[in-house]
Design a protein around this motif. Structure first.
Motif, PDB file in Angstrom:
ATOM      1  N   SER A  56      39.297  35.534  44.747  1.00  0.00           N
ATOM      2  CA  SER A  56      39.664  35.996  43.410  1.00  0.00           C
ATOM      3  C   SER A  56      39.522  37.502  43.256  1.00  0.00           C
ATOM      4  CB  SER A  56      38.760  35.299  42.372  1.00  0.00           C
ATOM      5  OG  SER A  56      38.958  35.852  41.089  1.00  0.00           O
ATOM      6  N   GLY A  57      40.506  38.090  42.581  1.00  0.00           N
ATOM      7  CA  GLY A  57      40.375  39.482  42.151  1.00  0.00           C
ATOM      8  C   GLY A  57      39.581  39.593  40.866  1.00  0.00           C
ATOM      9  N   GLY A  58      39.058  38.460  40.388  1.00  0.00           N
ATOM     10  CA  GLY A  58      38.232  38.436  39.188  1.00  0.00           C
ATOM     11  C   GLY A  58      36.823  38.948  39.447  1.00  0.00           C
ATOM     12  N   ILE A  59      35.986  38.844  38.438  1.00  0.00           N
ATOM     13  CA  ILE A  59      34.655  39.452  38.473  1.00  0.00           C
ATOM     14  C   ILE A  59      33.578  38.371  38.435  1.00  0.00           C
ATOM     15  CG2 ILE A  59      33.256  41.315  37.525  1.00  0.00           C
ATOM     16  CD1 ILE A  59      36.135  42.192  38.133  1.00  0.00           C
ATOM     17  N   ASP A  60      32.482  38.629  39.137  1.00  0.00           N
ATOM     18  CA  ASP A  60      31.424  37.627  39.298  1.00  0.00           C
ATOM     19  C   ASP A  60      30.880  37.079  37.985  1.00  0.00           C
ATOM     20  OD1 ASP A  60      30.176  40.048  38.631  1.00  0.00           O
ATOM     21  OD2 ASP A  60      28.657  39.938  40.213  1.00  0.00           O
ATOM     22  N   PHE A  61      30.817  37.910  36.922  1.00  0.00           N
ATOM     23  CA  PHE A  61      30.152  37.456  35.691  1.00  0.00           C
ATOM     24  C   PHE A  61      30.928  36.362  34.955  1.00  0.00           C
ATOM     25  CE2 PHE A  61      32.480  41.286  34.159  1.00  0.00           C
ATOM     26  CZ  PHE A  61      33.184  40.739  33.089  1.00  0.00           C
ATOM     27  N   PHE A  62      32.189  36.150  35.302  1.00  0.00           N
ATOM     28  CA  PHE A  62      32.881  34.988  34.735  1.00  0.00           C
ATOM     29  C   PHE A  62      33.352  33.992  35.799  1.00  0.00           C
ATOM     30  CE2 PHE A  62      36.283  38.300  34.802  1.00  0.00           C
ATOM     31  CZ  PHE A  62      37.273  37.660  35.553  1.00  0.00           C
ATOM     32  N   VAL A  63      33.625  34.450  37.015  1.00  0.00           N
ATOM     33  CA  VAL A  63      34.100  33.530  38.052  1.00  0.00           C
ATOM     34  C   VAL A  63      33.043  32.461  38.355  1.00  0.00           C
ATOM     35  CG1 VAL A  63      34.769  33.305  40.482  1.00  0.00           C
ATOM     36  CG2 VAL A  63      35.708  35.179  39.106  1.00  0.00           C
ATOM     37  N   TYR A  64      31.800  32.880  38.613  1.00  0.00           N
ATOM     38  CA  TYR A  64      30.756  31.919  39.005  1.00  0.00           C
ATOM     39  C   TYR A  64      30.417  30.914  37.903  1.00  0.00           C
ATOM     40  CZ  TYR A  64      29.929  34.195  43.490  1.00  0.00           C
ATOM     41  OH  TYR A  64      30.066  34.680  44.760  1.00  0.00           O
ATOM     42  N   PRO A  65      30.174  31.371  36.650  1.00  0.00           N
ATOM     43  CA  PRO A  65      29.835  30.369  35.630  1.00  0.00           C
ATOM     44  C   PRO A  65      30.970  29.392  35.307  1.00  0.00           C
ATOM     45  CG  PRO A  65      29.857  32.589  34.671  1.00  0.00           C
ATOM     46  CD  PRO A  65      29.958  32.738  36.149  1.00  0.00           C
ATOM     47  N   LEU A  66      32.221  29.871  35.365  1.00  0.00           N
ATOM     48  CA  LEU A  66      33.339  28.983  35.067  1.00  0.00           C
ATOM     49  C   LEU A  66      33.579  27.961  36.183  1.00  0.00           C
ATOM     50  CD1 LEU A  66      35.814  31.531  33.422  1.00  0.00           C
ATOM     51  CD2 LEU A  66      34.642  29.636  32.270  1.00  0.00           C
ATOM     52  N   LEU A  67      33.261  28.327  37.423  1.00  0.00           N
ATOM     53  CA  LEU A  67      33.438  27.413  38.549  1.00  0.00           C
ATOM     54  C   LEU A  67      32.250  26.476  38.748  1.00  0.00           C
ATOM     55  CD1 LEU A  67      35.015  29.702  41.303  1.00  0.00           C
ATOM     56  CD2 LEU A  67      36.124  27.793  40.118  1.00  0.00           C
ATOM     57  N   GLU A  68      31.119  26.818  38.190  1.00  0.00           N
ATOM     58  CA  GLU A  68      29.866  26.103  38.467  1.00  0.00           C
ATOM     59  C   GLU A  68      29.957  24.590  38.237  1.00  0.00           C
ATOM     60  OE1 GLU A  68      25.891  24.524  38.082  1.00  0.00           O
ATOM     61  OE2 GLU A  68      27.229  24.777  36.364  1.00  0.00           O
ATOM     62  N   PRO A  69      30.639  24.104  37.178  1.00  0.00           N
ATOM     63  CA  PRO A  69      30.711  22.650  36.975  1.00  0.00           C
ATOM     64  C   PRO A  69      31.507  21.911  38.053  1.00  0.00           C
ATOM     65  CG  PRO A  69      31.275  23.834  34.941  1.00  0.00           C
ATOM     66  CD  PRO A  69      31.261  24.848  36.045  1.00  0.00           C
ATOM     67  N   PHE A  70      32.299  22.634  38.835  1.00  0.00           N
ATOM     68  CA  PHE A  70      33.197  21.992  39.798  1.00  0.00           C
ATOM     69  C   PHE A  70      32.725  22.112  41.249  1.00  0.00           C
ATOM     70  CE2 PHE A  70      35.618  23.650  36.199  1.00  0.00           C
ATOM     71  CZ  PHE A  70      36.195  22.484  35.714  1.00  0.00           C
ATOM     72  N   GLY A  71      31.717  22.929  41.497  1.00  0.00           N
ATOM     73  CA  GLY A  71      31.288  23.212  42.857  1.00  0.00           C
ATOM     74  C   GLY A  71      30.453  22.087  43.455  1.00  0.00           C
ATOM     75  N   PRO A  72      29.956  22.312  44.679  1.00  0.00           N
ATOM     76  CA  PRO A  72      30.121  23.546  45.477  1.00  0.00           C
ATOM     77  C   PRO A  72      31.479  23.608  46.185  1.00  0.00           C
ATOM     78  CG  PRO A  72      28.813  21.959  46.695  1.00  0.00           C
ATOM     79  CD  PRO A  72      29.080  21.330  45.351  1.00  0.00           C
ATOM     80  N   PHE A  73      31.848  24.834  46.565  1.00  0.00           N
ATOM     81  CA  PHE A  73      33.077  25.082  47.303  1.00  0.00           C
ATOM     82  C   PHE A  73      32.729  25.562  48.711  1.00  0.00           C
ATOM     83  CE2 PHE A  73      33.954  25.603  42.833  1.00  0.00           C
ATOM     84  CZ  PHE A  73      35.141  24.902  42.662  1.00  0.00           C
ATOM     85  N   ALA A  74      33.740  25.612  49.574  1.00  0.00           N
ATOM     86  CA  ALA A  74      33.499  26.127  50.923  1.00  0.00           C
ATOM     87  C   ALA A  74      33.052  27.582  50.865  1.00  0.00           C
ATOM     88  CB  ALA A  74      34.762  25.989  51.770  1.00  0.00           C
ATOM     89  N   GLY A  75      33.505  28.309  49.832  1.00  0.00           N
ATOM     90  CA  GLY A  75      33.091  29.692  49.628  1.00  0.00           C
ATOM     91  C   GLY A  75      33.774  30.265  48.401  1.00  0.00           C
ATOM     92  N   ILE A  76      33.130  31.246  47.776  1.00  0.00           N
ATOM     93  CA  ILE A  76      33.715  31.956  46.633  1.00  0.00           C
ATOM     94  C   ILE A  76      33.680  33.445  46.937  1.00  0.00           C
ATOM     95  CG2 ILE A  76      33.546  32.490  44.167  1.00  0.00           C
ATOM     96  CD1 ILE A  76      32.104  29.804  43.785  1.00  0.00           C
ATOM     97  N   TYR A  77      34.837  34.074  46.867  1.00  0.00           N
ATOM     98  CA  TYR A  77      34.957  35.513  47.113  1.00  0.00           C
ATOM     99  C   TYR A  77      35.531  36.164  45.853  1.00  0.00           C
ATOM    100  CZ  TYR A  77      34.443  34.283  52.044  1.00  0.00           C
ATOM    101  OH  TYR A  77      33.974  33.795  53.247  1.00  0.00           O
ATOM    102  N   CYS A  78      34.818  37.152  45.305  1.00  0.00           N
ATOM    103  CA  CYS A  78      35.317  37.854  44.128  1.00  0.00           C
ATOM    104  C   CYS A  78      34.680  39.240  44.067  1.00  0.00           C
ATOM    105  CB  CYS A  78      35.032  37.070  42.847  1.00  0.00           C
ATOM    106  SG  CYS A  78      33.271  36.852  42.454  1.00  0.00           S
ATOM    107  N   ASN A  79      35.103  40.016  43.084  1.00  0.00           N
ATOM    108  CA  ASN A  79      34.535  41.344  42.869  1.00  0.00           C
ATOM    109  C   ASN A  79      33.261  41.233  42.032  1.00  0.00           C
ATOM    110  OD1 ASN A  79      36.772  42.525  44.232  1.00  0.00           O
ATOM    111  ND2 ASN A  79      37.993  42.366  42.367  1.00  0.00           N
ATOM    112  N   GLU A  80      32.522  42.341  41.929  1.00  0.00           N
ATOM    113  CA  GLU A  80      31.228  42.321  41.244  1.00  0.00           C
ATOM    114  C   GLU A  80      31.164  43.432  40.197  1.00  0.00           C
ATOM    115  OE1 GLU A  80      28.425  42.761  44.415  1.00  0.00           O
ATOM    116  OE2 GLU A  80      28.787  40.746  45.214  1.00  0.00           O
ATOM    117  N   ALA A  81      30.474  43.151  39.093  1.00  0.00           N
ATOM    118  CA  ALA A  81      30.330  44.130  38.019  1.00  0.00           C
ATOM    119  C   ALA A  81      28.931  44.741  38.037  1.00  0.00           C
ATOM    120  CB  ALA A  81      30.589  43.485  36.666  1.00  0.00           C
ATOM    121  N   ASP A  82      28.876  46.044  37.759  1.00  0.00           N
ATOM    122  CA  ASP A  82      27.614  46.779  37.651  1.00  0.00           C
ATOM    123  C   ASP A  82      27.565  47.378  36.242  1.00  0.00           C
ATOM    124  OD1 ASP A  82      25.512  48.559  37.716  1.00  0.00           O
ATOM    125  OD2 ASP A  82      26.053  49.466  39.634  1.00  0.00           O
TER     126      ASP A  82
END
Length: 221
Positions: free
Chosen positions: A97-123
């Motif tokens: 995903s070109g999305g950001i960790d602060f929304f990608v991880y919480p939105l995917l959490e109910p459906f996981g685990p996945f083989a892997g999650i790759y996204c950008n990170e916010a500071d």
């Protein structure tokens, strides 16, 4: 058949809308729309554009931004069943995903685990929101400005072979689509695939995606 491996986009693919654009539209910092247009026209890199857009937002809005994006995001129809299908057939499902960790991880959490999650990170430690890109381009990437470089991730994960399936909707998926064995596309990615003569299968929901994979790869047969 070689092992199918799925690389699925997040914004506008798993979710019904692009969450980056939703954030920008809602908070509407001056100057964000020309940057968005430059990204789509490919006159600036995705990495540069995303960085510029988020630098227009003060870090003091962190809680507002996170609350807004999590409240407005909708998961596309059939995604939960699709995840179950990949598990049933032992098909690795990577979220790229070109999305950001602060929304990608919480939105995917109910459906996981996945083989892997790759996204950008916010500071949020500075005056404005800074986006970091831990999954940059490898030497083979033609773009060298992807942000989260999907073709580089695919090359790394396919090192031992496999049939690559890319599911996506936008400009961030184009380089991965050029590299994939099977492209399942919607929206802007369809336009680019047609423009560049990249074979693709269209989808509207994840029930469509399951049917396409079955038809093309004979997973259930």
């Amino acid at each position: 058949m070689k092992q199918p491996i799925i690389f699925c986009d997040f914004d506008g693919t798993i979710t019904t809308n692009d969450n980056l654009i939703a954030i920008m539209k809602h908070f509407d910092p001056p100057g964000w729309e020309p940057i968005k247009d430059e990204i789509l026209a490919q006159t600036i890199s995705i990495r540069e554009g995303v960085k510029k857009m988020f630098s227009l937002l003060p870090s003091s809005k962190k809680d507002e931004v996170i609350e807004y994006v999590l409240e407005q995001a909708e998961i596309r129809e059939g995604f939960a069943d699709f995840v179950a299908y990949t598990r049933q057939h032992n098909i690795p499902l990577y979220i790229v995903s070109g999305g950001i960790d602060f929304f990608v991880y919480p939105l995917l959490e109910p459906f996981g685990p996945f083989a892997g999650i790759y996204c950008n990170e916010a500071d949020f430690s500075g005056d404005t929101i800074r986006i970091d890109f831990p999954h940059g381009c490898d030497d083979e990437c033609a773009s060298q400005g992807c942000g989260c470089c999907k073709p580089s991730i695919i090359r790394k994960l396919l090192a031992d072979g496999g049939t690559s399936i890319v599911i996506g909707d936008s400009i961030t998926d184009l380089q991965a689509a050029k590299y994939a064995d099977l492209v399942i596309a919607r929206d802007f990615l369809i336009e680019k695939c047609e423009e560049l003569n990249i074979p693709y299968e269209p989808f509207e929901n994840f029930g469509d995606v399951t049917e396409i994979i079955d038809a093309k790869l004979g997973v259930r047969s």
